[in-house]
Each structure stands twice: as structure tokens, then as C-alpha cells.
Design a protein around this motif. Structure first.
Motif, PDB file in Angstrom:
ATOM      1  N   GLU A 252      14.987   5.586 -22.603  1.00  0.00           N
ATOM      2  CA  GLU A 252      16.394   5.881 -22.883  1.00  0.00           C
ATOM      3  C   GLU A 252      17.307   5.660 -21.683  1.00  0.00           C
ATOM      4  OE1 GLU A 252      14.224   7.469 -26.296  1.00  0.00           O
ATOM      5  OE2 GLU A 252      13.849   7.311 -24.152  1.00  0.00           O
ATOM      6  N   ASN A 253      16.715   5.611 -20.496  1.00  0.00           N
ATOM      7  CA  ASN A 253      17.526   5.356 -19.301  1.00  0.00           C
ATOM      8  C   ASN A 253      17.798   3.873 -19.087  1.00  0.00           C
ATOM      9  OD1 ASN A 253      15.027   4.434 -18.476  1.00  0.00           O
ATOM     10  ND2 ASN A 253      14.781   5.895 -16.793  1.00  0.00           N
ATOM     11  N   GLY A 254      17.309   3.031 -20.007  1.00  0.00           N
ATOM     12  CA  GLY A 254      17.546   1.599 -19.897  1.00  0.00           C
ATOM     13  C   GLY A 254      16.645   0.889 -18.905  1.00  0.00           C
ATOM     14  N   LEU A 255      15.560   1.557 -18.476  1.00  0.00           N
ATOM     15  CA  LEU A 255      14.681   1.004 -17.455  1.00  0.00           C
ATOM     16  C   LEU A 255      13.260   0.803 -17.979  1.00  0.00           C
ATOM     17  CD1 LEU A 255      15.914   3.202 -14.458  1.00  0.00           C
ATOM     18  CD2 LEU A 255      16.742   0.942 -15.158  1.00  0.00           C
ATOM     19  N   THR A 256      12.559  -0.129 -17.365  1.00  0.00           N
ATOM     20  CA  THR A 256      11.226  -0.553 -17.803  1.00  0.00           C
ATOM     21  C   THR A 256      10.138   0.031 -16.910  1.00  0.00           C
ATOM     22  OG1 THR A 256      12.112  -2.639 -18.669  1.00  0.00           O
ATOM     23  CG2 THR A 256       9.760  -2.579 -18.188  1.00  0.00           C
ATOM     24  N   HIS A 257       9.048   0.462 -17.537  1.00  0.00           N
ATOM     25  CA  HIS A 257       7.927   1.049 -16.805  1.00  0.00           C
ATOM     26  C   HIS A 257       7.269   0.026 -15.876  1.00  0.00           C
ATOM     27  CE1 HIS A 257       4.127   3.001 -15.914  1.00  0.00           C
ATOM     28  NE2 HIS A 257       3.469   2.025 -16.502  1.00  0.00           N
ATOM     29  N   VAL A 258       7.059   0.422 -14.625  1.00  0.00           N
ATOM     30  CA  VAL A 258       6.338  -0.408 -13.662  1.00  0.00           C
ATOM     31  C   VAL A 258       5.191   0.383 -13.047  1.00  0.00           C
ATOM     32  CG1 VAL A 258       8.319  -1.860 -13.067  1.00  0.00           C
ATOM     33  CG2 VAL A 258       7.884   0.222 -11.753  1.00  0.00           C
ATOM     34  N   ASN A 259       4.180  -0.355 -12.627  1.00  0.00           N
ATOM     35  CA  ASN A 259       3.055   0.232 -11.915  1.00  0.00           C
ATOM     36  C   ASN A 259       2.805  -0.635 -10.688  1.00  0.00           C
ATOM     37  OD1 ASN A 259       0.743   1.788 -11.269  1.00  0.00           O
ATOM     38  ND2 ASN A 259       0.141   1.941 -13.411  1.00  0.00           N
ATOM     39  N   ILE A 260       1.811  -0.294  -9.893  1.00  0.00           N
ATOM     40  CA  ILE A 260       1.556  -1.026  -8.653  1.00  0.00           C
ATOM     41  C   ILE A 260       0.083  -1.379  -8.514  1.00  0.00           C
ATOM     42  CG2 ILE A 260       3.476   0.006  -7.386  1.00  0.00           C
ATOM     43  CD1 ILE A 260       1.454   1.923  -6.064  1.00  0.00           C
ATOM     44  N   SER A 261      -0.184  -2.358  -7.672  1.00  0.00           N
ATOM     45  CA  SER A 261      -1.518  -2.518  -7.106  1.00  0.00           C
ATOM     46  C   SER A 261      -1.408  -2.068  -5.654  1.00  0.00           C
ATOM     47  CB  SER A 261      -1.987  -3.971  -7.192  1.00  0.00           C
ATOM     48  OG  SER A 261      -1.312  -4.772  -6.243  1.00  0.00           O
ATOM     49  N   GLY A 262      -2.528  -1.675  -5.089  1.00  0.00           N
ATOM     50  CA  GLY A 262      -2.426  -1.138  -3.742  1.00  0.00           C
ATOM     51  C   GLY A 262      -3.708  -1.218  -2.950  1.00  0.00           C
ATOM     52  N   ALA A 263      -3.622  -0.729  -1.732  1.00  0.00           N
ATOM     53  CA  ALA A 263      -4.749  -0.744  -0.812  1.00  0.00           C
ATOM     54  C   ALA A 263      -4.801   0.578  -0.060  1.00  0.00           C
ATOM     55  CB  ALA A 263      -4.624  -1.906   0.165  1.00  0.00           C
ATOM     56  N   ALA A 264      -6.007   0.916   0.390  1.00  0.00           N
ATOM     57  CA  ALA A 264      -6.207   2.143   1.161  1.00  0.00           C
ATOM     58  C   ALA A 264      -7.273   1.891   2.224  1.00  0.00           C
ATOM     59  CB  ALA A 264      -6.635   3.287   0.249  1.00  0.00           C
ATOM     60  N   LEU A 265      -7.158   2.592   3.321  1.00  0.00           N
ATOM     61  CA  LEU A 265      -8.155   2.519   4.390  1.00  0.00           C
ATOM     62  C   LEU A 265      -9.311   3.448   4.025  1.00  0.00           C
ATOM     63  CD1 LEU A 265      -8.886   1.474   7.260  1.00  0.00           C
ATOM     64  CD2 LEU A 265      -7.638   3.460   8.174  1.00  0.00           C
ATOM     65  N   ALA A 266     -10.519   2.883   3.915  1.00  0.00           N
ATOM     66  CA  ALA A 266     -11.682   3.667   3.513  1.00  0.00           C
ATOM     67  C   ALA A 266     -12.023   4.721   4.568  1.00  0.00           C
ATOM     68  CB  ALA A 266     -12.877   2.756   3.269  1.00  0.00           C
ATOM     69  N   LYS A 267     -12.588   5.832   4.095  1.00  0.00           N
ATOM     70  CA  LYS A 267     -12.802   7.006   4.951  1.00  0.00           C
ATOM     71  C   LYS A 267     -13.622   6.697   6.200  1.00  0.00           C
ATOM     72  CE  LYS A 267     -14.561  11.744   4.878  1.00  0.00           C
ATOM     73  NZ  LYS A 267     -15.173  12.814   4.042  1.00  0.00           N
ATOM     74  N   ASN A 268     -14.707   5.935   6.046  1.00  0.00           N
ATOM     75  CA  ASN A 268     -15.601   5.683   7.181  1.00  0.00           C
ATOM     76  C   ASN A 268     -15.593   4.215   7.600  1.00  0.00           C
ATOM     77  OD1 ASN A 268     -16.845   8.417   7.462  1.00  0.00           O
ATOM     78  ND2 ASN A 268     -17.483   8.005   5.362  1.00  0.00           N
ATOM     79  N   ALA A 269     -14.455   3.562   7.471  1.00  0.00           N
ATOM     80  CA  ALA A 269     -14.352   2.120   7.732  1.00  0.00           C
ATOM     81  C   ALA A 269     -15.013   1.728   9.053  1.00  0.00           C
ATOM     82  CB  ALA A 269     -12.882   1.709   7.734  1.00  0.00           C
ATOM     83  N   PRO A 270     -16.116   0.966   9.010  1.00  0.00           N
ATOM     84  CA  PRO A 270     -16.774   0.565  10.260  1.00  0.00           C
ATOM     85  C   PRO A 270     -15.995  -0.494  11.038  1.00  0.00           C
ATOM     86  CG  PRO A 270     -17.909  -0.384   8.375  1.00  0.00           C
ATOM     87  CD  PRO A 270     -16.892   0.550   7.823  1.00  0.00           C
ATOM     88  N   ASN A 271     -15.158  -1.240  10.317  1.00  0.00           N
ATOM     89  CA  ASN A 271     -14.321  -2.257  10.960  1.00  0.00           C
ATOM     90  C   ASN A 271     -12.858  -1.834  10.856  1.00  0.00           C
ATOM     91  OD1 ASN A 271     -16.489  -4.388  11.431  1.00  0.00           O
ATOM     92  ND2 ASN A 271     -16.619  -4.138   9.208  1.00  0.00           N
ATOM     93  N   ARG A 272     -12.559  -0.670  11.406  1.00  0.00           N
ATOM     94  CA  ARG A 272     -11.238  -0.081  11.193  1.00  0.00           C
ATOM     95  C   ARG A 272     -10.106  -0.971  11.676  1.00  0.00           C
ATOM     96  NH1 ARG A 272      -7.102   3.090  12.911  1.00  0.00           N
ATOM     97  NH2 ARG A 272      -6.524   4.861  11.560  1.00  0.00           N
ATOM     98  N   ASP A 273     -10.248  -1.559  12.854  1.00  0.00           N
ATOM     99  CA  ASP A 273      -9.168  -2.389  13.391  1.00  0.00           C
ATOM    100  C   ASP A 273      -8.869  -3.565  12.471  1.00  0.00           C
ATOM    101  OD1 ASP A 273      -8.954  -0.697  15.526  1.00  0.00           O
ATOM    102  OD2 ASP A 273      -9.971  -2.029  16.962  1.00  0.00           O
ATOM    103  N   ASN A 274      -9.920  -4.209  11.972  1.00  0.00           N
ATOM    104  CA  ASN A 274      -9.727  -5.336  11.062  1.00  0.00           C
ATOM    105  C   ASN A 274      -9.133  -4.870   9.732  1.00  0.00           C
ATOM    106  OD1 ASN A 274     -10.755  -7.035  12.977  1.00  0.00           O
ATOM    107  ND2 ASN A 274     -12.775  -7.236  12.034  1.00  0.00           N
ATOM    108  N   ALA A 275      -9.538  -3.665   9.318  1.00  0.00           N
ATOM    109  CA  ALA A 275      -9.008  -3.115   8.070  1.00  0.00           C
ATOM    110  C   ALA A 275      -7.507  -2.868   8.175  1.00  0.00           C
ATOM    111  CB  ALA A 275      -9.730  -1.818   7.719  1.00  0.00           C
ATOM    112  N   VAL A 276      -7.083  -2.330   9.313  1.00  0.00           N
ATOM    113  CA  VAL A 276      -5.654  -2.092   9.535  1.00  0.00           C
ATOM    114  C   VAL A 276      -4.903  -3.420   9.556  1.00  0.00           C
ATOM    115  CG1 VAL A 276      -3.930  -1.226  11.166  1.00  0.00           C
ATOM    116  CG2 VAL A 276      -6.016   0.096  10.730  1.00  0.00           C
ATOM    117  N   LYS A 277      -5.504  -4.437  10.184  1.00  0.00           N
ATOM    118  CA  LYS A 277      -4.869  -5.758  10.204  1.00  0.00           C
ATOM    119  C   LYS A 277      -4.692  -6.297   8.787  1.00  0.00           C
ATOM    120  CE  LYS A 277      -6.557  -7.087  14.791  1.00  0.00           C
ATOM    121  NZ  LYS A 277      -7.500  -7.954  15.546  1.00  0.00           N
ATOM    122  N   LEU A 278      -5.685  -6.071   7.920  1.00  0.00           N
ATOM    123  CA  LEU A 278      -5.578  -6.550   6.540  1.00  0.00           C
ATOM    124  C   LEU A 278      -4.460  -5.833   5.798  1.00  0.00           C
ATOM    125  CD1 LEU A 278      -6.430  -8.146   4.076  1.00  0.00           C
ATOM    126  CD2 LEU A 278      -8.227  -6.444   3.654  1.00  0.00           C
TER     127      LEU A 278
END
Length: 348
Positions: A252-278
Motif C-alpha cells: 500500500e505504500n507503493g513500494l516493492t519488496h526487496v531482499n539481499i545477498s550478502g557475505a560474512a566473516l566466518a568465526k574461525n577464518a584461518p585466512n582472515r586477512d584474505n577474507a577481509v580483502k574479499l
């Protein structure tokens, strides 16, 4: 060892499998990605990341149980980055403790606040709209609201994938936020009565059903239309995409539903620096352009236009309902789908 496109079942062997990946996970120049997204959809942007940084990407695709897999692997998990669709899945990863906070000034400057977790546990990198696919031949309507999907005029004319799929649960959650549970449930009963057949398949086959004359309209995501219309390898899909128009339904507000795709840094990331770069790269202008031009998704970068294919659909006026409010309604939406028997089809 390449993760490739392997599917994985949860089993007692998870820890053993994790141990097998330890050498790869700890190697220089690697980032390991656990994803719910189909590998072919993220390949263009990952290839661009490798071309720019020299860092290799290893992809493990799972269609379910990603969070549980990481939990089972514990501190030995090779997962560096989690990539997924749907705000509810992103918040679920946070709630299940398989992410870690990432507060990064560069990422925060690139991504609007509404598309990232305040504590840095997830980042939205693309948008998609949940729209109506309408037969070019049989549907003359140029606008249909979400509420009108329950109008008896569409009886026997609607196709859709399972109501329990993430994309539909997010739409139903948004409806609950806008209309309240009682009105939404009555609407869902009307939607069910209008189905042409039992919900099945993915979004693209709904366009195929329209092309085959099985239904006149369907519910689907915008980017699939771009993928179909530009699919030079599969003439059948190209035919499906060209058989439909994209209509932007609204609340009713004249707007369309949107969703997202996303990314998260894994809890125990062994390659944390590379993960942050990604993750930084996924938020960058270059990656946003790749997503727009190759995947036909809407960029989250302010001011960056979608591809010419997507612009041809018309103007998207995105709903301003907070994504976290959509995530909160997921359980209620799922229970409603079962209560109404939406996935049983129109005759039950």
C-alpha cells in the motif's frame, strides 16, 4: 584441494573432512568460501577478485546445513567467508555463532548502513526485487499489487515455487510486517486458491510454465529474468525470459519488496586477512559493476545503475521496511505456509 561445486551432507565425518582441507585453508593466497549461492552466480565476481588480488578462491556449495557444518567443524573449520542470499539466513548465521564481527572503515564507507549489520556480522552486497512475471500474450495488466495476487480474477492462473523457499518466506514476512498476521493469512489463502498447480521448481521454471501456457503470472526474482534473456547457451531459457514482462508489485505504500545477498566473516577464518580483502572487494565499485552486468542484480552502491537489461524492466521503488524486520517474521511466515497448506496446491 579444490572445494569445487561439491554438495555436502551433515554427518559425523565433518571434522575429518575439515582436517583434509587444513592444508589448503592455511595456504598463502587462498580464501575459502562456504556458500548457499549457486557457484555459477558468484563465479564472475570471484574471478574478478582473483584477477585483481592474485588470491585464489575455493568454493564449497551447500544447499542446506551450512551453519551446522561450520559448527561441527569447530575451530578447525576451513571456512573464511560465508556467502548467502536472504536477510534471514544472514541473521541466522550471526545468531548461530558462526560469524565474527568485522568493523572495517573501508567497507562501512562503501555499503549503506541499512545493508549491513550494526555489529559487522554480515554485509549485504546486492539487492533483488520479488516481482511478478506476466505473460506477454495473455496479461494486459501493466500493474498488479501484492494484495491483488489473491483476487479471484487470477484463479487457476498463478505459478510459484515452494512457499517455504527463502525468497517467498521473505516476501510473506514483509507482508506480515505491512498487514499483520491475520490479513496476511487471509491473503495467503486467496493466493493458494489462485494457483494453477502445486508449487514446485525454481523461479526460472515458473517463466517456463508461463511460456507453456500453464499459468499467466508467477512470482520470481528480477535477476533470473536477466539471466534467462541473455542465456546464449540455452535457447529454451532465452525463450522463457522473452515470453514474460516484469511487473513491480507494491504494498500500500507503493513500494516493492526487496531482499539481499550478502557475505560474512566466518568465526574461525584461518585466512582472515584474505577474507577481509574479499569482503572489501565485494563492496567495491568494481564488484558492484560485475554483479550488475553479469548477474543482473541491483547494486547496493548508492547511485550505481543496474544493467541495461534490468533498467528495461522499469523503475524499482524499493520498500523501506528494515531488513531485520523481515528476518524477524520468517518463523511466523513459515508456520503460516504450513497452516494454510500453500505447498499442497490449489485443490487441497
Amino acid at each position: 584441494m579444490k572445494f569445487g561445486n561439491a554438495r555436502s551432507a551433515l554427518a559425523g565425518g565433518a571434522l575429518a573432512i575439515a582436517a583434509l582441507f587444513t592444508t589448503s585453508a592455511l595456504a598463502d593466497g587462498v580464501v575459502n568460501i562456504y556458500t548457499y549461492r549457486q557457484p555459477d552466480l558468484i563465479k564472475p565476481v570471484l574471478d574478478a577478485f582473483t584477477a585483481e588480488t592474485g588470491i585464489k578462491t575455493e568454493v564449497l556449495f551447500l544447499d542446506k546445513g551450512l551453519e551446522e557444518r561450520i559448527q561441527a567443524e569447530g575451530q578447525n573449520s576451513p571456512a573464511d567467508v560465508i556467502m548467502t542470499v536472504d536477510i534471514a539466513r544472514l541473521t541466522s548465521a550471526k545468531e548461530k555463532g558462526v560469524t565474527q564481527p568485522l568493523v572495517d572503515d573501508e567497507i562501512n564507507k562503501l555499503l549503506p548502513a541499512e545493508y549491513r549489520d550494526p555489529e559487522g556480522n554480515w554485509f549485504g552486497v546486492t539487492k533483488r526485487a520479488r516481482v511478478i512475471y506476466a505473460s506477454k500474450e495473455r496479461v494486459k495488466d501493466t500493474a498488479i499489487t501484492y494484495a491483488e495476487l489473491a483476487d479471484p480474477k487470477w484463479k487457476g492462473k498463478i505459478c510459484m515455487r515452494s512457499g517455504q523457499h527463502d525468497y517467498n518466506l521473505a516476501l510473506f514476512s514483509a507482508a506480515i510486517a505491512h498487514w499483520g498476521p491475520e490479513k496476511t493469512e487471509e491473503w495467503m489463502k486467496g493466493l493458494k486458491a489462485n494457483l494453477a498447480k502445486k508449487p514446485d521448481g525454481g523461479d526460472r521454471p515458473q517463466a517456463g510454465a508461463i511460456a507453456a501456457g500453464e499459468c499467466d503470472i508467477a512470482i520470481g526474482n528480477t535477476y533470473y529474468v536477466g539471466l534467462m534473456r541473455n542465456n546464449e547457451k540455452d535457447p529454451k531459457e532465452k525463450e522463457w525470459g522473452n515470453a514474460i514482462n516484469v511487473l513491480f508489485p507494491t504494498f500500500e505504500n507503493g513500494l516493492t519488496h526487496v531482499n539481499i545477498s550478502g557475505a560474512a566473516l566466518a568465526k574461525n577464518a584461518p585466512n582472515r586477512d584474505n577474507a577481509v580483502k574479499l569482503i572489501r572487494f565485494l563492496a567495491s565499485h568494481e564488484a558492484q559493476q560485475v554483479y550488475a552486468e553479469k548477474n543482473y542484480e541491483y547494486p547496493v552502491e548508492p547511485g550505481l545503475e543496474p544493467s541495461e537489461t534490468v533498467k528495461a524492466f522499469g523503475e524499482l521503488k524499493a520498500d523501506t521496511l528494515p531488513l531485520v524486520d523481515i528476518a524477524k517474521g520468517r518463523k511466523a511466515a513459515s508456520e503460516m505456509v504450513d497452516r494454510v497448506g500453500l505447498d499442497d496446491g490449489p485443490s487441497s
